[in-house]
Design a protein around this motif. Structure first.
Motif, PDB file in Angstrom:
ATOM      1  N   THR A 102      -7.256   9.720   3.782  1.00  0.00           N
ATOM      2  CA  THR A 102      -6.577   8.945   2.732  1.00  0.00           C
ATOM      3  C   THR A 102      -7.579   8.537   1.647  1.00  0.00           C
ATOM      4  O   THR A 102      -8.795   8.589   1.866  1.00  0.00           O
ATOM      5  N   THR A 140      -0.904  -3.543  10.159  1.00  0.00           N
ATOM      6  CA  THR A 140      -1.741  -2.355  10.305  1.00  0.00           C
ATOM      7  C   THR A 140      -3.155  -2.755  10.696  1.00  0.00           C
ATOM      8  O   THR A 140      -3.865  -3.398   9.930  1.00  0.00           O
ATOM      9  N   SER A 141      -3.520  -2.378  11.903  1.00  0.00           N
ATOM     10  CA  SER A 141      -4.868  -2.640  12.409  1.00  0.00           C
ATOM     11  C   SER A 141      -5.676  -1.353  12.314  1.00  0.00           C
ATOM     12  O   SER A 141      -5.499  -0.555  11.385  1.00  0.00           O
ATOM     13  N   GLY A 149      -1.612   7.376   1.017  1.00  0.00           N
ATOM     14  CA  GLY A 149      -2.044   7.352   2.406  1.00  0.00           C
ATOM     15  C   GLY A 149      -0.937   6.996   3.384  1.00  0.00           C
ATOM     16  O   GLY A 149       0.178   7.537   3.322  1.00  0.00           O
ATOM     17  N   ILE A 150      -1.257   6.067   4.262  1.00  0.00           N
ATOM     18  CA  ILE A 150      -0.372   5.710   5.368  1.00  0.00           C
ATOM     19  C   ILE A 150       0.845   4.932   4.880  1.00  0.00           C
ATOM     20  O   ILE A 150       1.975   5.170   5.337  1.00  0.00           O
ATOM     21  N   PRO A 203      -9.115   7.752  12.536  1.00  0.00           N
ATOM     22  CA  PRO A 203      -9.537   8.321  11.259  1.00  0.00           C
ATOM     23  C   PRO A 203      -8.427   9.167  10.613  1.00  0.00           C
ATOM     24  O   PRO A 203      -8.034  10.193  11.159  1.00  0.00           O
ATOM     25  N   PHE A 209     -15.460  14.092   9.318  1.00  0.00           N
ATOM     26  CA  PHE A 209     -14.481  13.013   9.520  1.00  0.00           C
ATOM     27  C   PHE A 209     -13.487  13.396  10.629  1.00  0.00           C
ATOM     28  O   PHE A 209     -12.884  14.468  10.591  1.00  0.00           O
ATOM     29  N   TYR A 269     -14.718  -5.465   7.562  1.00  0.00           N
ATOM     30  CA  TYR A 269     -13.433  -4.775   7.769  1.00  0.00           C
ATOM     31  C   TYR A 269     -13.008  -4.792   9.238  1.00  0.00           C
ATOM     32  O   TYR A 269     -11.869  -5.146   9.571  1.00  0.00           O
ATOM     33  N   ALA A 272      -1.297  -2.306   3.170  1.00  0.00           N
ATOM     34  CA  ALA A 272      -2.416  -2.457   2.231  1.00  0.00           C
ATOM     35  C   ALA A 272      -3.655  -2.925   2.976  1.00  0.00           C
ATOM     36  O   ALA A 272      -3.563  -3.719   3.916  1.00  0.00           O
ATOM     37  N   LEU A 316      -8.525   5.640   0.813  1.00  0.00           N
ATOM     38  CA  LEU A 316      -9.409   4.576   1.325  1.00  0.00           C
ATOM     39  C   LEU A 316     -10.768   5.120   1.758  1.00  0.00           C
ATOM     40  O   LEU A 316     -11.808   4.500   1.521  1.00  0.00           O
ATOM     41  N   GLU A 339      -2.842   2.132  -9.511  1.00  0.00           N
ATOM     42  CA  GLU A 339      -2.310   3.206  -8.666  1.00  0.00           C
ATOM     43  C   GLU A 339      -0.938   3.699  -9.120  1.00  0.00           C
ATOM     44  O   GLU A 339      -0.270   4.443  -8.396  1.00  0.00           O
ATOM     45  N   VAL A 358      -2.419  -8.308  -3.795  1.00  0.00           N
ATOM     46  CA  VAL A 358      -2.048  -9.080  -2.601  1.00  0.00           C
ATOM     47  C   VAL A 358      -3.059 -10.188  -2.276  1.00  0.00           C
ATOM     48  O   VAL A 358      -2.786 -11.028  -1.416  1.00  0.00           O
ATOM     49  N   GLY A 410       0.831  -1.207   0.000  1.00  0.00           N
ATOM     50  CA  GLY A 410       0.000   0.000   0.000  1.00  0.00           C
ATOM     51  C   GLY A 410       0.862   1.251   0.000  1.00  0.00           C
ATOM     52  O   GLY A 410       0.466   2.298   0.514  1.00  0.00           O
TER      53      GLY A 410
HETATM   54  P1  NAD Z   1      -4.946   3.949   1.024  1.00  0.00           P
HETATM   55  O1  NAD Z   1      -6.072   3.713   0.110  1.00  0.00           O
HETATM   56  O2  NAD Z   1      -4.046   5.056   0.721  1.00  0.00           O
HETATM   57  O3  NAD Z   1      -4.064   2.661   1.152  1.00  0.00           O
HETATM   58  C1  NAD Z   1      -4.553   1.357   1.015  1.00  0.00           C
HETATM   59  C2  NAD Z   1      -3.689   0.658  -0.020  1.00  0.00           C
HETATM   60  O4  NAD Z   1      -3.972  -0.732   0.002  1.00  0.00           O
HETATM   61  C3  NAD Z   1      -3.937   1.108  -1.443  1.00  0.00           C
HETATM   62  O5  NAD Z   1      -3.140   2.211  -1.782  1.00  0.00           O
HETATM   63  C4  NAD Z   1      -3.563  -0.143  -2.232  1.00  0.00           C
HETATM   64  O6  NAD Z   1      -2.278  -0.003  -2.777  1.00  0.00           O
HETATM   65  C5  NAD Z   1      -3.519  -1.249  -1.203  1.00  0.00           C
HETATM   66  N1  NAD Z   1      -4.359  -2.366  -1.612  1.00  0.00           N
HETATM   67  C6  NAD Z   1      -5.681  -2.539  -1.379  1.00  0.00           C
HETATM   68  N2  NAD Z   1      -6.085  -3.693  -1.954  1.00  0.00           N
HETATM   69  C7  NAD Z   1      -5.004  -4.238  -2.545  1.00  0.00           C
HETATM   70  C8  NAD Z   1      -4.781  -5.407  -3.307  1.00  0.00           C
HETATM   71  N3  NAD Z   1      -5.763  -6.300  -3.539  1.00  0.00           N
HETATM   72  N4  NAD Z   1      -3.536  -5.654  -3.777  1.00  0.00           N
HETATM   73  C9  NAD Z   1      -2.536  -4.780  -3.537  1.00  0.00           C
HETATM   74  N5  NAD Z   1      -2.682  -3.650  -2.818  1.00  0.00           N
HETATM   75  C10 NAD Z   1      -3.902  -3.392  -2.334  1.00  0.00           C
HETATM   76  O7  NAD Z   1      -5.585   4.106   2.465  1.00  0.00           O
HETATM   77  P2  NAD Z   1      -4.947   4.129   3.938  1.00  0.00           P
HETATM   78  O8  NAD Z   1      -5.995   4.685   4.781  1.00  0.00           O
HETATM   79  O9  NAD Z   1      -3.601   4.724   3.935  1.00  0.00           O
HETATM   80  O10 NAD Z   1      -4.858   2.583   4.301  1.00  0.00           O
HETATM   81  C11 NAD Z   1      -3.682   1.973   4.770  1.00  0.00           C
HETATM   82  C12 NAD Z   1      -3.990   1.036   5.912  1.00  0.00           C
HETATM   83  O11 NAD Z   1      -4.407   1.800   7.043  1.00  0.00           O
HETATM   84  C13 NAD Z   1      -5.102   0.030   5.643  1.00  0.00           C
HETATM   85  O12 NAD Z   1      -4.723  -1.235   6.160  1.00  0.00           O
HETATM   86  C14 NAD Z   1      -6.256   0.575   6.442  1.00  0.00           C
HETATM   87  O13 NAD Z   1      -7.139  -0.452   6.853  1.00  0.00           O
HETATM   88  C15 NAD Z   1      -5.514   1.184   7.618  1.00  0.00           C
HETATM   89  N6  NAD Z   1      -6.304   2.157   8.377  1.00  0.00           N
HETATM   90  C16 NAD Z   1      -6.689   3.330   7.787  1.00  0.00           C
HETATM   91  C17 NAD Z   1      -7.429   4.235   8.523  1.00  0.00           C
HETATM   92  C18 NAD Z   1      -7.882   5.528   7.928  1.00  0.00           C
HETATM   93  O14 NAD Z   1      -8.708   6.207   8.554  1.00  0.00           O
HETATM   94  N7  NAD Z   1      -7.413   5.932   6.779  1.00  0.00           N
HETATM   95  C19 NAD Z   1      -7.770   3.948   9.844  1.00  0.00           C
HETATM   96  C20 NAD Z   1      -7.355   2.752  10.413  1.00  0.00           C
HETATM   97  C21 NAD Z   1      -6.620   1.873   9.665  1.00  0.00           C
END
Ligand code: NAD
Ligand code: MG
Length: 298
Positions: free
Chosen positions: A238, A188-189, A64-65, A235, A254, A203, A140, A240, A88, A113, A60
């Motif tokens: 990103t 990443t939880s 985002g993160i 929160p 948010f 989720y 991811a 997502l 992406e 993945v 990922g």
């Molecule tokens: P994001 O969309 O930027 O990142 C998620 C990434 O997951 C995508 O960029 C993509 O590359 C990857 N991904 C998803 N499905 C995939 C697949 N089938 N194959 C390959 N790559 C895949 O969003 P984010 O918020 O940065 O998410 C990163 C992590 O943080 C996630 O695990 C999410 O559950 C966790 N998280 C996010 C938040 C939030 O509020 N944004 C809160 C808690 C946890």
């Protein structure tokens, strides 16, 4: 724009959400197309050599993160293999450029993945291209809200578990074979592991599984000198969240529910991923580091 060392009021460090946060993209979404753009540390994260010479895989890593972790790892002195979905590529290429600008190696390995063979190839590619592997940051994740269990399909339930749980199993299994003592895995939880939203049934369940898997695996591989830890964000602004993670009409408020009263930015997650990867956390394993704006967790 301040770096992560500037003393300041965390309630005001980044803005609250507002009407302009209401937006929607098709999944997986592009950070490039968001307005306001998330801050993944592109211009602000300052490294101090905390990961000099380290070899990392980040999933990922395009947005985002994960993007924030990849940028921070490179600024701290690591070479990075980036995993992301082929759609992406535009986001990922920005990250590749930022890593190369630090004089570090960036290896882009797009794929899915949910496919075990891709996960194995990703790890094998890292070992070959970086000459080894000692950091695996699994960031991811799939989050798609559904109002009712009646509408939650088996297909989605399966995809969410494959992306968030099975991929973690496959990647850890493949990586541990290659990791030297000192190696670190960071999963990443989410706050959703403890305070599940009704619309995130699948989720939230995967995020609790990630915490438990990591605590079990940490004990299993401790004797190899490998540590396993978790970052649990709250929160965070990103792609997502704007690509089906939340109903768009919820986005203007948010992050409001957090004690700090605002959404987090991806760059605020980066120090947690760096700490857990670095030798600074040598006596920390099986832990979940919550970075969620102050919401109490068990
Ligand atoms: P994001 O969309 O930027 O990142 C998620 C990434 O997951 C995508 O960029 C993509 O590359 C990857 N991904 C998803 N499905 C995939 C697949 N089938 N194959 C390959 N790559 C895949 O969003 P984010 O918020 O940065 O998410 C990163 C992590 O943080 C996630 O695990 C999410 O559950 C966790 N998280 C996010 C938040 C939030 O509020 N944004 C809160 C808690 C946890
Ligand atoms: Mg992305």
């Amino acid at each position: 724009m301040t770096d992560q060392y500037t003393f300041q009021d965390p309630t005001k460090q980044f803005p609250k959400a507002g009407p302009e946060y209401e937006q929607q993209q098709e999944g997986p979404g592009l950070q490039q197309d968001m307005a306001p753009k998330p801050d993944s540390g592109e211009t602000s994260y300052v490294g101090k050599g905390r990961l000099t010479g380290r070899k990392a895989v980040v999933t990922g890593a395009d947005s985002g993160i994960g993007r924030a972790a990849a940028i921070a790892y490179a600024r701290e002195g690591a070479d990075v293999v980036l995993s992301y979905m082929p759609e992406e590529e535009p986001d990922a290429q920005e990250v590749v450029k930022l890593i190369e600008a630090e004089g570090r190696k960036a290896v882009a390995v797009p794929g899915d993945v949910k496919d075990e063979q891709y996960c194995v190839n990703l790890i094998e590619t890292a070992v070959k291209e970086l000459g080894g592997l000692d950091i695996l940051a699994i960031v991811a994740g799939k989050q798609q809200f559904v109002e009712s269990i009646d509408e939650l399909t088996t297909e989605q339930f399966d995809e969410t578990f494959k992306t968030n749980v099975y991929a973690m199993f496959w990647l850890c299994k493949a990586a541990i074979k290659h990791m030297p003592p000192g190696g670190s895995i960071i999963n990443t939880s989410s706050i959703q592991a403890y305070k599940p939203a009704p619309i995130l049934l699948d989720y939230a369940t995967t995020k609790a599984a990630i915490n438990t898997f990591s605590k079990a695996l940490a004990q299993q591989v401790a004797e190899k000198g490998i540590r396993v830890n978790v970052v649990a964000p709250g929160p965070v602004w990103t792609p997502l969240q704007v690509a089906g993670g939340q109903p768009p009409e919820k986005l203007p408020s948010f992050g409001e529910q957090t004690p700090l009263g605002r959404p987090g930015q991806p760059v605020e997650m980066a120090p947690a991923y760096v700490f857990l990867a670095s030798q600074e956390s040598s006596y920390v394993s099986g832990e979940t580091l919550n970075a969620n704006g102050g919401m109490p967790t068990p």
